[in-house]
Every structure is written in C-alpha cells, then in structure tokens.
Design an enzyme around this catalytic site. Structure first.
Site, short mmCIF file in Angstrom:
data_model
loop_
_atom_site.label_atom_id
_atom_site.label_comp_id
_atom_site.label_asym_id
_atom_site.label_seq_id
_atom_site.Cartn_x
_atom_site.Cartn_y
_atom_site.Cartn_z
N CYS A 137 0.83 -1.21 0.00
CA CYS A 137 0.00 0.00 0.00
C CYS A 137 0.86 1.26 0.00
CB CYS A 137 -0.91 -0.02 1.23
SG CYS A 137 -1.90 1.46 1.39
N CYS A 140 -0.45 4.05 2.29
CA CYS A 140 -0.19 3.87 3.73
C CYS A 140 1.28 4.14 4.07
CB CYS A 140 -0.49 2.44 4.17
SG CYS A 140 -1.94 1.73 3.43
N ASP A 141 2.17 3.67 3.23
CA ASP A 141 3.58 3.61 3.63
C ASP A 141 4.51 4.54 2.85
OD1 ASP A 141 2.89 1.67 5.48
OD2 ASP A 141 3.11 0.05 4.02
#
Ligand code: NAP
Length: 310
Positions: A137, A140-141
């Site tokens: 992701c 997200c990261d």
C-alpha cells in the site's frame, strides 16, 4: 443470538452501497465491517475515475469516499458493527447464521461483500520484511520512503498508479515487470513514462528480498536471458493482483476454482436469500463504480425476494 432481517458482510463500496439501499428500503441492515472499514479503497489515494465526484482542484481520496458512504448509510439507518465474520451457516437457512468473534447473528437474508486482498510474491524475505520495507500500500507507507529508492512489482493499473503516487516521496521508483509490455491502461502508462523519477526493469522478477533488519537489496532475474543481478532499494511495493476473501465461505457457497463466489446476473448465489457483490465475486472489473452497482443490484434483488416471501 441477535435476530436481524438483513446482514451485510463487508464495508467496501459494494457493502456500503447495499447498506444505503437496504436501509432506505426500511430493512434496518446490520453491516459487519471487517477489519478495515471501507475495504481496499480506504487504502487508495486519489480517485479520479468515479463518475460525478471528479474535482481537479481537490480530487477525492479513497478515505474521503468511505466517509461519505458511511455517513450516508448511517443517516438512513444502517448499523455498523466493527467486527470480522469468522463463520457462517448458509446451508441450514433461512434464517442464516453469521458469527463474529464476539456475536452471533441470525438473518433472513445476507449480502456478502467481503472483497479481496493483495497477492503476495511468495519469495524469501517478503514476509520477514513486511512493515520494514515490504508494503502492499503506497498510500499507507509512501511517507516513510522520503528521499529513498524503491522497487514496485507489477505492470497493472495498481502498480502504475501507486508508482506515480510514490514519486511524491521517493527519489527513484523502479518498476519491475515480468514482461516487456504493461497491462495498465494507456492514461496511466503515459503518466508513468513521462515521470522522470520512474524507471523500468523489463522481463524480470524478484527472486528474493534481502536486508539487515530493513530492506536493502532485491535479487533480480531476467526471464528472457536468465541473467541474475542485485538492485539496492530501501523498499519493495508489491501490486500483482488480488485473491478473494472467501475462506470462511468454503462449503457454504458455490465458488469458482480461484475462490470467487459464483453469482448470476441478479447477484444471487447458489443459496436463495444470500447475495454477493463486489470483488468477492468479480475478478474482472474491480472498480469502485462496478462494486457500487453490484451492491445496489444485490440490495434491490434481496428486497424483492423478501417482499415476495412475505
Ligand atoms: P492486475 O491488472 O491483475 O495486474 C497485476 C500485474 O502483476 C500484472 O502486470 C501481472 O503481470 C503482474 N503479476 C501477477 N502475478 C505476478 C507475479 N507472481 N510476479 C510478478 N508479477 C506478477 O492487477 P491490478 O493492477 O491490481 O488491477 C486489478 C484491477 O483493478 C484491474 O481491472 C485494474 O484495471 C483495476 N484498477 C484500476 C485502477 C484505475 O482505474 N485507476 C487502479 C487500480 C486498479 P502480467 O501483466 O504479465 O500478467
């Protein structure tokens, strides 16, 4: 045992759309959200292709859309329960039994929208370095890779979309693709090729992910020449497709050989009164718009089925 008319399993675009429609049909649905409210779109960055919401000045994000859908569903009376379904009994119903870790529901009708999850490469180092350089992701990261070099695996829309997003943070994004032609659509291809931070390694796979507490290197192999080599990277983002979250449905609903629930054109499963919508039954389109449509169709069909029974 909590008695309900309608239980919806999952809270992605299909589940929340089914919730809006069944709630507006006064069926008082319960939505068992699963671990992630909104499902995969809650991990998506900008959504540019959902009809009607496009705004070039402020493109809505996945989480924005989840919040709008959640509010709409709750406004009309859907009840969200933040639990994951562990077990169902569809064979002895209706009423059907749906269990979470903490509760058991009995439902006159069910809509299954449990979605899909990202596939893993299944190479040495992948599991070991999840959260320490390996990610599924970008949204997200990506933030953790400011000024760093990352590899992206895959040649589809997800790989390109996420690569473009990752260039906001990373210095260099190298897409490793197993062929010499991308699967992604032309618009994303054009944007990726025009992005100076994105490079490509064609006809190649990653055989291993290595590091020392965090990712430092990947072992590459060219599928055409057999040549092997190393690439120094700080992160590996993997976007190679998905598998349906249907383990809890084995022996309860008919599925294809890949575990996708089989539905007809009315979103009916092989069990009367149980419907399925979204990526749990759709390996083809996987769009927010198509999942929304399938969720709506399932809800309308369910309402007609309950009305005919009564
Ligand atoms: P996808 O289209 O199935 O692409 C998966 C990619 O990973 C392919 O390029 C495939 O290679 C590669 N791959 C598969 N298994 C692999 C392995 N074991 N090792 C190395 N590479 C592997 O998946 P996706 O990109 O997640 O897209 C899924 C669906 O969502 C598509 O219908 C897509 O259009 C849609 N989507 C749309 C958008 C958008 O419209 N903005 C964004 C994201 C996703 P091959 O090409 O050689 O098979």
């Amino acid at each position: 045992m909590q008695k309900e008319r309608v239980v919806i399993i999952g809270s992605g675009p299909a589940g929340l759309s089914a919730a809006i429609y069944t709630a507006r049909a006064l069926l008082n649905p319960v939505v068992l959200t699963g671990v992630q409210l909104g499902g995969q779109i809650s991990l998506t960055s900008e959504v540019e292709n959902y009809p009607g919401l496009f705004n070039p000045e402020a493109t809505p994000t996945g989480p924005d859309m989840v919040e709008l859908m959640r509010r709409q569903a709750e406004h009309f009376g859907a009840r969200l329960v933040y639990e994951e379904v562990t077990e169902v009994d569809f064979r002895h119903g209706p009423p059907f039994t749906v269990k979470t870790h903490g509760q058991t529901f009995s439902a006159d009708a069910v809509i299954v929208t449990a979605g899909a999850s990202p596939k893993h490469l299944e190479v040495p180092g992948e599991t070991e370095y999840v959260g320490r350089g390996v990610s599924y992701c970008g949204t997200c990261d990506g933030f953790f890779f400011r000024g760093k070099d990352v590899a992206v695996v895959g040649g589809g829309d997800s790989a390109l979309e996420e690569s473009i997003f990752l260039t906001k943070f990373a210095d260099k994004v190298t897409i490793v693709h197993r062929r010499d032609e991308l699967r992604a659509g032309p618009t994303l291809q054009k944007r990726a090729f025009a992005n100076e931070k994105i490079g490509f390694v064609w006809d190649s796979v990653i055989d291993a992910i290595e590091g020392n507490g965090v990712v430092q290197n990947v072992k590459l192999r060219n599928l055409k020449t057999g040549a092997a080599g190393d690439m120094t990277v700080d992160g590996v983002f993997i976007f190679i497709g998905h598998y349906p979250n249907s383990k809890f449905l084995v022996d309860e609903l008919a599925m294809d050989e890949h575990g996708y629930v089989i539905t007809d054109e009315f979103m009916r499963t092989n069990v009367a009164g149980v419907y399925a919508a979204g990526e749990i039954q759709d390996p083809h389109y996987r769009q927010i718009a198509t999942s929304v449509g399938q969720g709506v169709a399932a809800a309308m069909q369910l309402e007609r089925w309950l009305a005919a029974k009564e």
